[in-house]
Design a protein around this motif. Structure first.
Motif, short mmCIF file in Angstrom:
data_model
loop_
_atom_site.label_atom_id
_atom_site.label_comp_id
_atom_site.label_asym_id
_atom_site.label_seq_id
_atom_site.Cartn_x
_atom_site.Cartn_y
_atom_site.Cartn_z
N UNK A 166 71.82 4.49 38.84
CA UNK A 166 73.10 5.08 39.22
C UNK A 166 74.16 3.99 39.28
N UNK A 167 75.30 4.26 38.65
CA UNK A 167 76.40 3.31 38.64
C UNK A 167 77.61 3.91 39.37
N UNK A 168 78.49 3.07 39.92
CA UNK A 168 79.60 3.56 40.72
C UNK A 168 80.85 3.95 39.94
N UNK A 169 80.97 3.47 38.69
CA UNK A 169 82.24 3.67 37.97
C UNK A 169 82.01 3.46 36.48
N UNK A 170 83.05 3.68 35.71
CA UNK A 170 82.89 3.50 34.26
C UNK A 170 82.63 2.03 33.93
N UNK A 171 83.24 1.11 34.68
CA UNK A 171 82.98 -0.30 34.44
C UNK A 171 81.58 -0.67 34.90
N UNK A 193 69.03 12.97 46.47
CA UNK A 193 68.23 13.92 45.70
C UNK A 193 67.78 13.33 44.37
N UNK A 194 68.67 12.55 43.74
CA UNK A 194 68.33 11.97 42.44
C UNK A 194 67.22 10.94 42.56
N UNK A 200 66.72 9.18 38.76
CA UNK A 200 67.10 7.78 38.58
C UNK A 200 66.00 6.90 39.15
N UNK A 201 65.88 5.70 38.59
CA UNK A 201 64.91 4.72 39.08
C UNK A 201 65.51 3.86 40.18
N UNK A 202 66.83 3.78 40.19
CA UNK A 202 67.51 2.91 41.15
C UNK A 202 68.95 3.35 41.30
N UNK A 203 69.60 2.84 42.33
CA UNK A 203 71.01 3.13 42.56
C UNK A 203 71.72 1.85 42.95
N UNK A 204 72.93 1.68 42.46
CA UNK A 204 73.76 0.55 42.87
C UNK A 204 74.78 1.07 43.88
N UNK A 205 74.62 0.65 45.13
CA UNK A 205 75.56 0.99 46.20
C UNK A 205 75.59 -0.18 47.18
N UNK A 206 76.63 -0.29 47.99
CA UNK A 206 76.63 -1.33 49.04
C UNK A 206 75.63 -0.97 50.13
N UNK A 207 75.25 -1.95 50.91
CA UNK A 207 74.28 -1.74 51.98
C UNK A 207 74.73 -0.67 52.96
N UNK A 208 76.04 -0.60 53.24
CA UNK A 208 76.50 0.30 54.30
C UNK A 208 76.24 1.77 53.99
N UNK A 209 76.08 2.10 52.71
CA UNK A 209 75.83 3.49 52.32
C UNK A 209 74.37 3.89 52.56
#
Length: 340
Positions: A166-171, A193-194, A200-209
């Motif tokens: 999972x990515x946060x944005x188009x960049x 859920x994903x 998805x195998x992984x997600x890119x998010x900050x720790x606070x989420x």
């Protein structure tokens, strides 16, 4: 008798005037009430404007999209007046913030507060037109993004191959593609859920989420990068409907103004830093493994993602701007505020 009637009419008029000046602002966002954004910024911010307006201005907060719609629609909701104020991620509306998204490029940002001040100043200088129709209250980037993996660790650039992340944005999508992964775009509320279903195998998010999405319960491995630069991040916007702001009497506008700007943006970012610490602790509390990518490997990732930077510069230049100059100015502002 006439004096009593006159006094009564005057008192009624004064009460009506006072009631007319009481303002209730509808504030909407997409995360649950337990999230850092809701509990550590929006609620305290609303308490502050209520206190400073002596109760004449209050918030009615609608977390978790309680006004309806989806997270990508929040910007339209505040522009159209469905909400008076919203917090959202600018990357949820691709193409609407082509210049200020520069801070989402790989390895651009540093610490929370320094990056927030850089974002605010940069938008003031070069991207204020992207916020036409809304009043900017705060602009910042959330903390460094971390890779949270379901059941497989990641240590080298080769490990990205074949992974759906999972990515946060188009960049962010472009960066993951450059690193060899398959990017999957989705708003934060869909992550749990994903991950659970293996979409998805992984997600890119900050720790606070992590606590709000239960990502620490759905993953076993977490990957940070060393060197003081964020792998990528997301630009946050906290904005008010311009017409709603313009309709306020001067003294209430001043309350909003006093609670807007660079230092308010830095304050939010600092709260996100506290949230990051809590999210990291939650992962450790479950016995999850945290891996820090060493400098020599980070350099490989940075070199591989350089085409994302070059492509952004070329895109912005093709639209009549000096992409190289804008990129260099963003870097300069981050470095300036990081030194202070």
């Amino acid at each position: 008798m006439l004096r009593k009637i006159a006094f009564g009419l005057a008192a009624t008029a004064m009460m009506s005037s006072a009631q007319a000046q009481e303002v209730v602002l509808k504030v909407a966002h997409f995360l649950p009430p337990m999230s850092t954004m809701h509990s550590r910024f929006i609620v305290p911010w609303c308490d502050k404007i209520e206190a400073e307006s002596k109760g004449r201005m209050k918030c009615q907060i609608y977390p978790a999209m309680q006004l309806g719609g989806t997270p990508p629609q929040l910007l339209s909701q505040v522009r159209d007046g469905v909400a008076d104020i919203v917090w959202t991620i600018s990357g949820y509306t691709p193409g609407r913030f082509p210049i200020s998204e520069v801070f989402e490029l790989p390895f651009m940002t540093t610490t929370h507060e320094a990056s927030a001040r850089a974002v605010w100043d940069f938008i003031d200088e070069h991207a204020a037109s992207e916020f036409e129709g809304v009043k900017r209250i705060a602009n910042w980037v959330v903390g460094p993004y971390v890779i949270h993996l379901r059941d497989k660790d990641l240590k080298t650039i080769e490990d990205f191959r074949g992974m759906k992340i999972r990515a946060p944005s188009r960049l962010g999508n472009r960066m993951l593609t450059a690193l060899g992964a398959t990017p999957v775009g989705m708003p934060v509320p869909q992550i749990s859920e994903s991950l659970s279903r293996g979409v998805i195998d992984a997600a890119i998010v900050p720790w606070e989420v992590v606590p709000a999405t239960k990502a620490h319960e759905l993953t076993k491995f977490h990957v940070e990068v060393s060197g003081g630069r964020s792998l990528t991040t997301a630009t946050s916007i906290y904005v008010m409907n311009q017409k709603r702001y313009d309709s306020l009497p001067p003294e209430l506008k001043k309350v909003i103004d006093d609670n807007s700007g660079r230092e308010v943006s830095a304050w939010v970012a600092a709260e996100f830093k506290v949230g990051d610490e809590g999210g990291r602790a939650a992962a450790l509390g479950r016995g999850n493994k945290i891996t820090e990518i060493p400098a020599d490997e980070v350099k490989r990732w940075k070199d591989a993602s350089q085409p994302v930077v070059d492509e952004w510069i070329a895109e912005v230049t093709s639209k009549g701007h000096d992409g190289r100059k804008l990129y260099e100015r963003a870097v300069e502002l981050v470095e300036k505020h990081s030194r202070n």
